[in-house]
Design an enzyme around this catalytic site. Structure first.
Site, PDB file in Angstrom:
ATOM      1  N   GLU A  56       0.829  -1.210   0.000  1.00  0.00           N
ATOM      2  CA  GLU A  56       0.000   0.000   0.000  1.00  0.00           C
ATOM      3  C   GLU A  56       0.864   1.262   0.000  1.00  0.00           C
ATOM      4  O   GLU A  56       0.539   2.241  -0.680  1.00  0.00           O
ATOM      5  CB  GLU A  56      -0.933   0.026   1.226  1.00  0.00           C
ATOM      6  CG  GLU A  56      -1.913  -1.121   1.274  1.00  0.00           C
ATOM      7  CD  GLU A  56      -1.431  -2.317   2.077  1.00  0.00           C
ATOM      8  OE1 GLU A  56      -2.280  -2.997   2.684  1.00  0.00           O
ATOM      9  OE2 GLU A  56      -0.206  -2.590   2.116  1.00  0.00           O
ATOM     10  N   CYS A  79      -2.952  -3.303   7.230  1.00  0.00           N
ATOM     11  CA  CYS A  79      -2.641  -3.426   8.652  1.00  0.00           C
ATOM     12  C   CYS A  79      -3.265  -2.317   9.497  1.00  0.00           C
ATOM     13  O   CYS A  79      -3.346  -1.175   9.083  1.00  0.00           O
ATOM     14  CB  CYS A  79      -1.135  -3.493   8.868  1.00  0.00           C
ATOM     15  SG  CYS A  79      -0.185  -2.094   8.242  1.00  0.00           S
TER      16      CYS A  79
END
Length: 147
Positions: A56, A79
């Site tokens: 990401e 996360c």
């Protein structure tokens, strides 16, 4: 967004994840594709060798401001927290102004799990499931290492 586009973009994210599969240490190899608000690909990323940076982060850096209002396709739940400290991927997606996140499977890791909840609390639409079967196969060993 169409179901067909979701499947196609997640297929692309899964292909990215496979590039570093087995090369990311204890971290799973994740793929991320970011579309701008018009549906054009503006960023792509894969977890770096050794496990950093996260997919990401790479895709958001490539996308820059074009990510605002867009969609992120991520093969594994972004996360919630970072084991090494710093901003989590879910936080970075929120700060980038992503409007929608599509992920294949949830992350059972106790530090990462909950990223989806964080995104939803921030008002970001989250869809889970496209590419689930392929992602479960890709992450089988990672999931087994957590249980």
């Amino acid at each position: 967004m169409s179901k067909r586009r979701d499947q196609r973009m997640m297929g692309r994210a899964l292909a990215l994840a496979r590039l570093n599969h087995g090369l990311t240490g204890e971290n799973p190899s994740v793929g991320c594709v970011i579309l701008d608000s018009h549906g054009h690909i503006v960023g792509e990323g894969v977890t770096g060798r050794g496990g950093r940076p996260h997919a990401e982060e790479v895709a958001l850096e490539e996308a820059g401001e074009a990510a605002r209002g867009g969609t992120a396709y991520v093969t594994l739940e972004p996360c919630r927290e970072r084991s090494a400290g710093g901003k989590s991927c879910s936080m970075k997606l929120e700060e980038a102004g992503i409007a929608r996140v599509v992920c294949s499977v949830l992350d059972p890791h106790p530090v990462a799990n909950g990223g989806i909840l964080r995104l939803r609390r921030a008002g970001i639409r989250v869809d889970i499931g496209p590419g689930r079967h392929a992602a479960e196969g890709l992450y089988r060993a990672f999931f087994a290492s957590i249980n």
